[in-house]
Design a protein around this motif. Structure first.
Motif, PDB file in Angstrom:
ATOM      1  N   ILE A 135       5.193  -4.173  -5.765  1.00 35.95           N
ATOM      2  CA  ILE A 135       5.340  -2.411  -5.347  1.00 35.95           C
ATOM      3  C   ILE A 135       4.203  -2.075  -4.092  1.00 35.95           C
ATOM      4  O   ILE A 135       4.756  -1.374  -2.512  1.00 35.95           O
ATOM      5  CB  ILE A 135       5.415  -1.819  -6.473  1.00 35.95           C
ATOM      6  CG1 ILE A 135       6.259  -1.354  -7.581  1.00 35.95           C
ATOM      7  CG2 ILE A 135       4.717  -0.324  -5.675  1.00 35.95           C
ATOM      8  CD1 ILE A 135       6.232  -1.096  -8.434  1.00 35.95           C
ATOM      9  N   HIS A 139       6.824  -1.522  -1.275  1.00 39.17           N
ATOM     10  CA  HIS A 139       7.918  -0.831  -1.185  1.00 39.17           C
ATOM     11  C   HIS A 139       8.895  -0.070  -0.172  1.00 39.17           C
ATOM     12  O   HIS A 139       9.986   0.584  -0.443  1.00 39.17           O
ATOM     13  CB  HIS A 139       7.025   0.806  -2.327  1.00 39.17           C
ATOM     14  CG  HIS A 139       6.042   1.094  -0.889  1.00 39.17           C
ATOM     15  ND1 HIS A 139       4.716   0.369  -1.030  1.00 39.17           N
ATOM     16  CD2 HIS A 139       5.713   1.977  -0.292  1.00 39.17           C
ATOM     17  CE1 HIS A 139       3.674   1.478  -0.080  1.00 39.17           C
ATOM     18  NE2 HIS A 139       4.366   1.722   0.023  1.00 39.17           N
ATOM     19  N   GLU A 140       7.901  -0.326   1.163  1.00 38.28           N
ATOM     20  CA  GLU A 140       8.844   0.197   1.766  1.00 38.28           C
ATOM     21  C   GLU A 140      10.017  -0.422   2.641  1.00 38.28           C
ATOM     22  O   GLU A 140      10.804  -0.186   2.480  1.00 38.28           O
ATOM     23  CB  GLU A 140       7.506   0.301   3.244  1.00 38.28           C
ATOM     24  CG  GLU A 140       6.382   1.328   3.200  1.00 38.28           C
ATOM     25  CD  GLU A 140       5.316   0.406   3.675  1.00 38.28           C
ATOM     26  OE1 GLU A 140       5.587  -0.392   4.612  1.00 38.28           O
ATOM     27  OE2 GLU A 140       4.462   1.677   3.903  1.00 38.28           O
ATOM     28  N   LEU A 143      12.530   0.911  -0.136  1.00 38.89           N
ATOM     29  CA  LEU A 143      13.114   1.617   0.949  1.00 38.89           C
ATOM     30  C   LEU A 143      14.710   1.533   1.791  1.00 38.89           C
ATOM     31  O   LEU A 143      15.274   2.410   1.912  1.00 38.89           O
ATOM     32  CB  LEU A 143      11.760   2.764   0.726  1.00 38.89           C
ATOM     33  CG  LEU A 143      11.266   3.692  -0.488  1.00 38.89           C
ATOM     34  CD1 LEU A 143       9.927   4.418   0.506  1.00 38.89           C
ATOM     35  CD2 LEU A 143      11.996   4.170  -1.385  1.00 38.89           C
ATOM     36  N   THR A 162      14.827  -7.791  -0.187  1.00 43.05           N
ATOM     37  CA  THR A 162      15.052  -7.146  -1.811  1.00 43.05           C
ATOM     38  C   THR A 162      15.523  -7.987  -2.384  1.00 43.05           C
ATOM     39  O   THR A 162      15.032  -8.128  -3.922  1.00 43.05           O
ATOM     40  CB  THR A 162      15.101  -5.757  -1.207  1.00 43.05           C
ATOM     41  OG1 THR A 162      14.007  -4.920  -0.431  1.00 43.05           O
ATOM     42  CG2 THR A 162      15.522  -4.782  -2.457  1.00 43.05           C
TER      43      THR A 162
END
Length: 708
Positions: A135, A139-140, A143, A162
């Motif tokens: 994470i 995480h970016e 997103l 991802t």
């Protein structure tokens, strides 16, 4: 139609650039949108001027959605062309100028990644540490992948990474899931650094724009922006400073370093009444210069404009790769899905094993190495060419130079210097040489042709134009004029043949002007033009590069043209050609050629042929604006030898681009095959994606090398 020009500061992702360009083109009211990844400039042609502001805001929203860190600067609102913004940003920057926050994030993620090994964690604690590391690091990416899916453009590196890493977690390969995300981010950081390094290397070649001008006004010197200087103003250039605008020296003497503009290393001495070009550097002595062109029309502006716009004209290889990338990624994604499902469902294979192979497929499927390195390679070649004094207007023309087999030259101003002098006067009958020259001077008094001007210079007396009546110039043949009541004819043999007047032909390498009076040939003037320096060696260089045919088209008589061609070493020469004849003859040459055909010229009458050629090359130093406008390549020094230099640069650039394609596709195919067979791991996949991208980008920098 209005053009919007936006700078996308901080854009380092070629895939994102492609999406921004695609979505911008789909906006209502947009005619065309072209995003140059190298210069980070988006140029949008808008159908209706009043919609420009709305479209600009919509593009800003698109950019903010896809790349929140990118700053959009409207060129119309900013006159600062020397942006020094950092490409760094907080968050996902595809490896721009790396921020401390980014490094700290990757360091923490890396420490958490090795913690389970150090503490020998098992079970839930092990899983929790890997999830936390994942994470923090990714995480970016996740997103952005989600945002892109919602925007309807899923197939990019964020989505692929991802899915691949989440898939690794699902099948229990936690370390590899984190490792792929971690090394993907590290690789992206280095990739961005390589991209920025390439951009800076290219930009340094084009650092010719003067930052300011020392304007003399009311006895004082004030420092102003070059855009604020008007025609007729006086600017002061001190030793070591760049000449800010084109002009004429009105006071002082110095030598100028012109290498930035012409590629020439030998300084040029200048004094009063000499023309100087903007962008050149004053070596010593103080110069006062009277400005003759506003900054927007100056030499340095035209060069920057030509080079900055060059990458919007993509080479065929670049267009192919862009199109290839559009289909390649979805195909590999569906292939990965097939690898996971087909062996498991129909062959009874281990789901975990084949799902792992599918994840390897996903990691390797991003074509970043190709999408980024190829435009950088071509722009590097264009930048290197400009440093050598060769302005190439697009990657398509640079690539076309690699396939040239025929070069067609104009004569005057291209093979020869275009500086004519009267070298011989022949008189017949009762007329003296002085009388022949006088009649010729009166006959040429209204002519703007270089031959006519040379005759007037040789006469060097005042012309009483009251004696001149019924002046008529016949294109490609000569002049009919009444001088003091006597009918005079001047020109080549064609005009005399039409009148039924026999001429005593002269055999000369120069241009022969026959003079007739009262239907009789009374004299001949020979005007000679010198061959350009080293032109014989330059033609030999072209032939040594594999140019099969060198041809000259000339308006001069056949024998004169043949002699020039023989001296220079050309394969074929055509003389007695009117401007329209040149186009027709050139069409014949094109039909007989297997490769690309280049035309090299400098005059206004060459513009149609320059435009028709596969590659039109204009001699820029002495060349006309029309020829430069119609051409694809401009040679600033008027040297034929620069054509060989340009071909070498083009071939070197193509070689580098080809190396990148073979390296990137070759390694990807090998790893894809190994992955499909279950013999490749995530580590090989990461290297084949990010590692190859970095190698290819760094290889592209070699295109800046100037081949002499």
């Amino acid at each position: 139609m209005k053009q919007i020009e936006l700078e996308l500061n901080g854009l380092n992702c070629a895939g994102c650039a492609g999406k921004i360009e695609k979505l911008s083109n789909e906006l209502d009211g947009v005619e065309t949108a072209n995003l140059d990844f190298v210069s980070k400039k988006l140029k949008v042609n808008v159908r209706e001027d009043e919609k420009a502001a709305i479209i600009t805001e919509e593009i800003k929203r698109i950019v903010n959605k896809l790349e929140p860190h990118v700053k959009v600067i409207d060129k119309a609102e900013s006159h600062d062309h020397n942006h020094e913004h950092s490409d760094g940003c907080c968050g996902h920057d595809h490896g721009g100028e790396t921020s401390k926050k980014e490094i700290i994030k990757l360091a923490i993620g890396g420490l958490l990644f090795i913690l389970p090994y150090l503490l020998k964690l098992e079970g839930t604690p092990r899983l929790m540490v890997y999830v936390l590391s994942y994470i923090i690091v990714g995480h970016e990416v996740i997103l952005i992948a989600v945002k892109n899916i919602l925007a309807g453009i899923p197939f990019d590196e964020n989505f692929l990474t991802t899915i691949a890493t989440i898939g690794a977690f699902v099948i229990g390969e936690y370390p590899e899931g984190v490792a792929v995300m971690l090394f993907y981010q590290v690789g992206e950081m280095f990739q961005g650094m390589a991209v920025n390094h390439s951009r800076k290397s290219i930009s340094s070649l084009l650092d010719i724009r003067p930052d300011s001008a020392n304007l003399e006004r009311n006895g004082k010197i004030i420092v102003v922006d070059p855009n604020e200087v008007n025609i007729g103003d006086i600017v002061i250039v001190r030793p070591g400073e760049k000449v800010p605008l084109d002009g004429i020296v009105v006071e002082g003497e110095s030598s100028l370093d012109t290498s930035n503009i012409t590629g020439e290393s030998v300084p040029r001495n200048v004094g009063i009444n000499d023309n100087v070009l903007s962008g050149t550097v004053n070596n010593h002595g103080l110069l006062k210069i009277k400005v003759t062109k506003k900054f927007g029309e100056s030499t340095v502006s035209k060069i920057l404009d030509l080079v900055e716009n060059a990458s919007s004209k993509k080479a065929p290889t670049e267009k192919f790769i862009t199109k290839f990338a559009r289909y390649y990624t979805p195909i590999v994604v569906f292939a990965a899905l097939a690898i996971a499902i087909i062996p498991t469902v129909f062959m009874g294979g281990d789901l975990r094993e084949w799902a792992y192979s599918a994840c390897v497929f996903l990691v390797i499927s991003c074509p970043c190495a190709l999408v980024i390195s190829i435009p950088l390679g071509f722009f590097g070649g264009i930048g290197g060419s400009s440093k050598a004094g060769i302005l190439v207007k697009g990657g398509n023309y640079l690539e076309a130079l690699t396939g040239v087999d025929t070069i067609v030259f104009d004569k005057t101003g291209t093979i020869t210097k275009g500086t004519f002098k009267v070298t011989e006067i022949i008189s017949y009958g009762e007329y003296s040489k002085e009388e022949i020259l006088e009649l010729a001077a009166y006959g040429e008094s209204h002519s703007n042709h270089p031959i006519g001007k040379s005759i007037l210079e040789a006469y060097n007396k005042e012309i009483n134009k009251e004696y001149i009546k019924s002046y008529k110039e016949i294109a490609g043949k000569g002049i009919e004029v009444s001088i003091d009541g006597k009918e005079i004819i001047l020109g080549n043999k064609k005009i005399f043949d039409e009148k039924g007047i026999k001429v005593k032909e002269s055999d000369s390498i120069g241009t022969v002007v026959y003079i007739g009076k009262s239907n009789k040939h009374i004299g001949t003037i020979i005007v000679s033009d010198e061959l350009k320096d080293n032109v014989v060696e330059d033609i030999k260089k072209l032939k040594s590069l594999g140019i099969k045919r060198t041809i000259m088209l000339s308006g001069d008589n056949e024998s004169t043209a043949e002699k020039v061609g023989e001296l220079v070493g050309l394969n074929k020469v055509y003389g007695n050609l009117l401007p329209q004849d040149k186009v027709n003859k050139f069409e014949d040459i094109v039909r007989d050629s297997k490769g690309k055909v280049v035309f090299v010229g400098d005059g206004v009458n060459d513009a149609p042929v320059l435009a028709r050629a596969d590659v039109g090359i204009a001699m820029g130093g002495l060349g006309s604006d029309a020829a430069i406008e119609a051409s694809d390549i401009v040679i600033m020094t008027d040297e034929v030898g620069k054509i060989a230099t340009g071909i070498k640069i083009a071939r070197n650039t193509k070689k580098i681009v080809t190396q990148n394609i073979v390296l990137a596709l070759g390694l990807k195919i090998v790893v894809l095959v190994l992955g499909a067979m279950g013999m490749a791991t995530m580590w090989e996949a990461v290297f084949a994606d990010v590692g190859v991208s970095i190698i290819a980008i760094l290889n592209s920098i070699r295109a800046l090398k100037i081949e002499e």
